[in-house]
Design an enzyme around this catalytic site. Structure first.
Site: not given
Length: 423
Positions: A160, A354
Site C-alpha cells: 500500500c 486511486c
C-alpha cells in the site's frame, strides 16, 4: 433463515453488510463483528495525522447505524474460526454459527519484520489506523516546536504505497502553510523500483509525473530500498540494484517519520488450515469464495492477490476502493444466487482506481485491469483530485450513516473521471 457473519467492520465489512441486507431483505440474519465499536474511514488518516481532521469527523458508531437496517453488531474481535463446525468465537464467548462467513478484516500490520518501525515498540509512525494517525498528530505537534528532517515511505514487502505519497505531500503543504518548510529536509524511502510504481508497475506516466512533483517540492527519494533498521532519529537504508543486491547504504536522519509496514493476515484467519497463503491472506477463486471452504468468502485487503510483477525489492499489489466495492458486490450476488438455488457464477472486475490527495493538489490513477496488459491506464494530476477526495470522504461517510448500498466509486467518482463503467 440464512445466517451470515461478517468479520470486520471497515470499508469492506460495512459495505458488505448493507449490500447483503439490501439484496436479501428478510431472508438472512446478518451479524457483523468489529474490532471495537467504531467504523473508521481509513483513507482520511493522512489528514488526521497533520490535524486537518479529528477522529470524530472520520469515525462513527457502527452499531448505532447497522441496527437501523436490522443488522446485529458485536464490537469484539473474532479470535477463532472453525470452518468444519461453521462457527466463530470472540474470546470466551459461546461460538456463533454461520451458514456463510465473510472475511473482511483488513490486514495485520507487520511492524516486527523491520526492527525499530511502528508507533508502539519502534520509532516511526503510521497512518494505517485512526488510533495510529491520532498518535502521529500528537507527535507532529511536538515536532513543529523544533522542526527537523522528515522521512516518509514504505518498507520492503509493503503493498500500500498511496498513503505514503499522500502523507509526504500533505506534510509538505502543511509545512509551507506554517512557513516552516525551509527548516525541514524531506526524504521519501520506498521499496518500489521507481517513483510512481505504486505496486502496479506504474500507471500511465505516473513515474514522470510523480518525480516532477517530488522535485518541485524539494523531496529527495531513495527507491529499490530495504529499511534494515530504525534507531531513535536514524533510519538505516540499503539501496539495491536491479538484481536486488545491495549497492549503497544510507543513514537517513529524521526528527519525524512515517513508514508504511508490510501486511499479513490477522491471526485468527491465518490460523485456519488451507484458508490462506503463507502470508495469511485468504485464497479465493474468481467468485471471491475460499478455494477450500465453500461457505467462506473474502473481500478487501485480506484477500490474496499476487504482485503485478517481480521487483528487485519485494512489493505487493494494492487493493483500492473500487476493487473492494467490486469484491463485495461479487460476494453478495453469489450468496443471493445460492440462496435462490442458482449457480454462483458472478465475477467482479479487479480494476485499480486511486484518488491520492497531495495537500493542495492530487493525483488520480486508473488501471483497467490492475494486472497488465490493460485496456485503460492513465494518471492525472490536478487540484480537482484534492476536491474529489474530499467529496468521496463525505459521501462514503454518508453511505455508512444511512445504510445505502450503492457503489460510491462507480456511481460518483467514475462519473467525475469521465468513465461511465469500469469493465
Amino acid at each position: 433463515m440464512t445466517r451470515i457473519v461478517v468479520m470486520g467492520a471497515g470499508i469492506a465489512g460495512m459495505s458488505a453488510a448493507y449490500e447483503l441486507r439490501n439484496k436479501l431483505g428478510s431472508k438472512a440474519e446478518i451479524r457483523v463483528f468489529g474490532d471495537g465499536p467504531r467504523f473508521s474511514f481509513t483513507p482520511s488518516n493522512p489528514w488526521l495525522a497533520v490535524g486537518w481532521r479529528d477522529a470524530e469527523q472520520i469515525t462513527l458508531d457502527a452499531g448505532e447505524h447497522l441496527v437501523k437496517k436490522n443488522i446485529h453488531f458485536v464490537p469484539e474481535r473474532i479470535t477463532e474460526i472453525d470452518p468444519v463446525a461453521k462457527t466463530v468465537r470472540t474470546g470466551l464467548a459461546e461460538p456463533t454459527p454461520y451458514d456463510y462467513l465473510l472475511i473482511c478484516t483488513g490486514p495485520r500490520l507487520a511492524f516486527e519484520e523491520v526492527p525499530g518501525t511502528g508507533p508502539h515498540d519502534g520509532h516511526t509512525h503510521s497512518v494505517c489506523t485512526t488510533p495510529h494517525a491520532t498518535e502521529a498528530w500528537a507527535h507532529y505537534q511536538e515536532f513543529l516546536k523544533n522542526p527537523g528532517p522528515i522521512v516518509v515511505g514504505a518498507v520492503q514487502g509493503a503493498s500500500c504505497f498511496g498513503p505514503a505519497y499522500e502523507f509526504i505531500m500533505i506534510l509538505d503543504a502543511d509545512l509551507r502553510k506554517r512557513k516552516l518548510r525551509d527548516k525541514v529536509p524531506m526524504t521519501f524511502v520506498s521499496s518500489e523500483p521507481y517513483i510512481g510504481h505504486m505496486g502496479l508497475g506504474g500507471v500511465g506516466d505516473s513515474k514522470g509525473l510523480m518525480e516532477s512533483e517530488m522535485r518541485q517540492r524539494h523531496i529527495k527519494w531513495i527507491v529499490n530500498a530495504k529499511v534494515t533498521g530504525v534507531e531513535p532519529g536514524m533510519m538505516r537504508v540499503s539501496e539495491c540494484d536491479d538484481s536486488g543486491a545491495e549497492k549503497k547504504t544510507h543513514d537517513v536522519p529524521f526528527a519525524f517519520s512515517m513508514m508504511l509496514p508490510a501486511f499479513k493476515g490477522v491471526d485468527a484467519v491465518a490460523a485456519v488450515e488451507g484458508l490462506c497463503n503463507p502470508r495469511g491472506f485468504v485464497l479465493t477463486d474468481k467468485h471471491m469464495r475460499s478455494v477450500k471452504y465453500p461457505e467462506i468468502f473474502s473481500a478487501g485487503v485480506c484477500v490474496a492477490i499476487p504482485p503485478v510483477e517481480a521487483t528487485p525489492v519485494a512489493t505487493g499489489a494494492p487493493k483500492t476502493g473500487f476493487m473492494i466495492e467490486s469484491m463485495v458486490t461479487t460476494i453478495v450476488e453469489n450468496i443471493d444466487a445460492e440462496i435462490a438455488g442458482k449457480p454462483a457464477e458472478f465475477e467482479g472486475t479487479w480494476n485499480a482506481v486511486c484518488l491520492a490527495d497531495m495537500g493542495d493538489t492530487g493525483a488520480a490513477f486508473v488501471a483497467l485491469p490492475q494486472i497488465p496488459p490493460r485496456n485503460v491506464t492513465w494518471t492525472k494530476i490536478g487540484k480537482w483530485v484534492h476536491y474529489a477526495k474530499i467529496a468521496f470522504e463525505k459521501y462514503f461517510l454518508y453511505k455508512m450513516r444511512n445504510g445505502t448500498s450503492e457503489p460510491v466509486y462507480e456511481k460518483h467518482i467514475m462519473s467525475l473521471l469521465g468513465i461511465e463503467r469500469l469493465k
